[in-house]
Design a protein around this motif. Structure first.
Motif, PDB file in Angstrom:
ATOM      1  N   PHE A 107      -7.039   4.128  -6.044  1.00 13.28           N
ATOM      2  CA  PHE A 107      -6.412   4.316  -4.724  1.00 13.28           C
ATOM      3  C   PHE A 107      -5.087   5.069  -4.800  1.00 13.28           C
ATOM      4  N   ALA A 108      -4.208   4.620  -5.694  1.00 12.71           N
ATOM      5  CA  ALA A 108      -2.889   5.250  -5.777  1.00 12.71           C
ATOM      6  C   ALA A 108      -2.970   6.715  -6.227  1.00 12.71           C
TER       7      ALA A 108
ATOM      8  N   GLN B 189       0.830  -1.206   0.000  1.00 14.23           N
ATOM      9  CA  GLN B 189       0.000   0.000   0.000  1.00 14.23           C
ATOM     10  C   GLN B 189       0.865   1.258   0.000  1.00 14.23           C
TER      11      GLN B 189
ATOM     12  N   GLU C  85     -10.340   0.545  -6.514  1.00 11.92           N
ATOM     13  CA  GLU C  85      -9.063  -0.127  -6.282  1.00 11.92           C
ATOM     14  C   GLU C  85      -7.962   0.546  -7.107  1.00 11.92           C
TER      15      GLU C  85
ATOM     16  N   ASN D 257      -4.193   8.919  -3.520  1.00  8.81           N
ATOM     17  CA  ASN D 257      -3.163   9.215  -2.525  1.00  8.81           C
ATOM     18  C   ASN D 257      -2.227  10.315  -2.994  1.00  8.81           C
ATOM     19  N   MET D 258      -2.176  10.487  -4.325  1.00  9.07           N
ATOM     20  CA  MET D 258      -1.329  11.547  -4.874  1.00  9.07           C
ATOM     21  C   MET D 258      -2.115  12.858  -4.954  1.00  9.07           C
TER      22      MET D 258
ATOM     23  N   ALA E 196       3.614   1.452  -1.555  1.00  5.37           N
ATOM     24  CA  ALA E 196       4.031   1.576  -2.953  1.00  5.37           C
ATOM     25  C   ALA E 196       2.943   2.239  -3.776  1.00  5.37           C
ATOM     26  N   ARG E 197       1.685   2.180  -3.288  1.00  2.45           N
ATOM     27  CA  ARG E 197       0.599   2.863  -3.983  1.00  2.45           C
ATOM     28  C   ARG E 197       0.351   4.245  -3.377  1.00  2.45           C
ATOM     29  N   GLY E 198       1.389   4.775  -2.739  1.00  2.00           N
ATOM     30  CA  GLY E 198       1.325   6.156  -2.286  1.00  2.00           C
ATOM     31  C   GLY E 198       0.639   6.351  -0.951  1.00  2.00           C
ATOM     32  N   MET E 199       0.277   5.272  -0.273  1.00  2.00           N
ATOM     33  CA  MET E 199      -0.362   5.374   1.026  1.00  2.00           C
ATOM     34  C   MET E 199       0.605   5.998   2.024  1.00  2.00           C
ATOM     35  N   ASP E 200       0.061   6.906   2.824  1.00  2.00           N
ATOM     36  CA  ASP E 200       0.892   7.578   3.813  1.00  2.00           C
ATOM     37  C   ASP E 200       0.364   7.219   5.195  1.00  2.00           C
TER      38      ASP E 200
END
Lengths: 267, 294
Positions: free
Chosen positions: B107-108, A182, B104, B111-112, A184-188
């Motif tokens: 999601f990425a 997660q 899904e 987050n950006m 890696a998917r930009g989760m902080d």
């Protein structure tokens, strides 16, 4: 990868007379000691039991720091009890400042309870530090066996505990992997308010649960294909046998506790 | 130069008796548009290396530079590095948690900080890139898809950040042959049409032979070989010591050579080998002589 050598529980794998004791004996020993600790009322009796536990600790080759560390989680509880007793026990007051009064009796009661709790923890630490989780559950199963007659699921309980312990490292590893995926998917995971942080757990917990359910199904199939059908008629790989030393230790610790209880200590 | 590793060291559980040295002085550079395969025995440090490329793991010694920025830089830069270097983990469908394919994949980019129309465009683009039907699948639960579709959703969920480098750990593990072909084809397309740089960890030399030009062989935390895949696979005996068996095509080529049929040892695909054999046979016919070399 991270989880592969995580030490489970507190077990310190050493070789010592205490480590070699039958787990049932050690469990009973803890029971006896706890009962003893609650029965005795004198400071000298505590001292005697304390010395007894200390000797066992050295016998187990445990570093003192390890045992102390097990006291850390209850530090707050200890302080809380002390404060409560200090302020709310009536008697001869040592200090008076407005509504805050500290009594001599309070101080004594407070310290008394603290010593009792500390010795309690040290006694249980002696068990958990010297007994592997597998031995522990094995011992519990044996000890609970007599209660089967009244429908107590001793085997099932022990099996559940064994499985739970077995999967702790797996779960840790999995959590680490999902966390990284997660991230890696930009989760902080590090920033944001309390609510945001709580919400951040969803991408971690949902996959963890889903994978655990899948794994549970696989495990059930794996167990069934090896003909597992509950505890009835099941033999064991490690049969627990009581040796002379085990009986001696059990009687010895029982004797010490009884002795400490009946000896007329002056204070 | 896109990514550069300078003498990187890393170990797990360091400062404990259980310490495991995972990387021992890794130096390599990855250039824009390259396609690189990383191979080696289980536990040789491949996955650890992959996690260094986007800063998930930070080197204990040495440096990892992405576009010239050290991965140890904290704050916005680290997020930017994760966006530039997309990392697809092994069995990436294990990380699904949303109720729809759209969410899904979104999601990425979410987050950006991307929302609205732009978000939808990114998701649609990512789905098209991996050959998933946007309108037909976006509202489905990711858990009711087939294995191959799930894998592609997982890859799309990284692609939606529009990374410059895509690092994949075993992208075809556990898929059926058709699912494998499809994913490899899409990866190839991404590289050729969109200039994506590919780094692929795999145990399947056949897969790598299809889409990779450069190969890095790792052995016990060190780089044992770094060069062209044709060169590596033509030296079967050399790479065998690192637990790697060249693909069947290369093996056949080297067997033919050892029996006196002089095919090029650097053929990679069945088509290349077939062509090589045809050419050699035709030559022989023209010369009317035997090809056994002295």
């Amino acid at each position: 990868m991270l989880g592969r050598s995580v030490v489970i529980g507190q077990y310190v794998p050493l070789d010592s007379p205490i480590h070699r004791l039958d787990p049932r004996v050690k469990i009973l020993f803890v029971g006896i000691t706890i009962v003893g600790l609650f029965l005795v009322e004198q400071w000298l009796a505590f001292l005697a039991l304390g010395v007894f536990l200390l000797v066992l600790m050295f016998q187990a080759h445990l570093p003192f720091g390890y045992v102390l560390r097990s006291l850390k989680p209850i530090l707050f509880l200890l302080l809380f009890t002390l404060v409560l007793h200090l302020f709310f026990t009536p008697g001869h007051y040592l200090l008076e400042y407005g509504p805050i009064r500290i009594s001599l009796e309070g101080l004594e009661r407070g310290l008394f309870i603290i010593v009792r709790l500390c010795l309690l923890i040290v006694a249980t630490a002696l068990l958990t530090l010297t007994t592997s989780p597998v031995e522990l559950t094995d011992g519990m199963e044996y000890l609970l066996n007599p209660f089967k007659r009244w429908g107590f699921p001793a085997h099932e309980l022990a099996m559940m505990m064994t499985i739970a312990i077995r999967f702790i490292p797996t779960l840790l590893q999995e959590a680490d992997r999902i966390l990284k995926a997660q991230k890696a998917r930009g989760m902080d995971f590090e920033s944001g308010g309390l609510l945001q942080r709580a919400r951040n757990l969803i991408p971690l917990l949902v996959p963890l649960f889903i994978n655990s359910f899948k794994r549970a199904e696989d495990l059930a199939i794996a167990m069934e294909s090896r003909c597992y059908r509950g505890g009835v008629g099941r033999t064991r790989l490690r049969v627990l046998t009581m040796r002379t030393g085990d009986y001696v230790f059990l009687l010895f610790s029982l004797g010490i506790v009884v002795l400490v209880k009946i000896l007329p200590f002056p204070w | 130069m896109l990514i550069e590793l300078r003498d990187v060291f890393f170990s797990y559980l360091s400062h404990t008796p259980f310490q495991v040295q995972a990387l021992e002085g890794i130096s390599l550079s990855i250039h824009r548009g390259e396609s690189i395969g990383i191979v080696g025995r289980t536990g040789c440090g491949k996955s650890t290396l992959a996690q260094h490329l986007n800063g998930l793991l930070l080197p204990e010694a040495g440096q990892v530079l992405v576009n010239g920025i050290d991965t140890r830089t904290r704050g916005a830069a680290s997020k930017d590095i994760r966006k530039k270097v997309g990392l697809v983990f092994q069995y990436p469908e294990d990380q699904f948690f949303e109720e729809s394919v759209f969410k899904e994949i979104a999601f990425a980019p979410r987050n950006m900080g991307i929302e609205g129309k732009e978000l939808e465009e990114k998701v649609q683009w990512a789905m098209e890139m991996v050959g998933l039907d946007f309108t037909g699948l976006k509202d489905k639960s990711p858990f009711e898809l087939s294995g191959g579709q799930m894998r592609r959703v997982a890859i799309a969920s990284i692609l939606s950040m529009q990374p410059e480098v895509l690092v994949l750990d075993e992208p075809t593990a556990g898929l059926d042959p058709q699912g494998k072909r499809l994913i490899l084809g899409k990866l190839q397309e991404l590289r050729e049409k969109h200039g994506l740089t590919l780094v692929i960890i795999s145990h399947s030399m056949e897969d790598l032979a299809r889409i990779v030009e450069r190969i890095i062989i790792m052995d016990r935390g060190k780089i044992a070989f770094d060069g062209s895949i044709r060169q590596a696979f033509s030296q079967g005996d050399f790479i065998k010591q690192f637990g790697i068996l060249p693909p069947v095509v290369s093996q056949v080529a080297s067997l033919l050579r050892s029996r006196g049929f002089p095919v090029n040892p650097e053929v990679l695909t069945p088509a290349e080998l077939a062509e090589e054999i045809r050419v050699k046979v035709m030559e022989k016919k023209e010369r009317g002589s035997c090809w056994v070399e002295a």
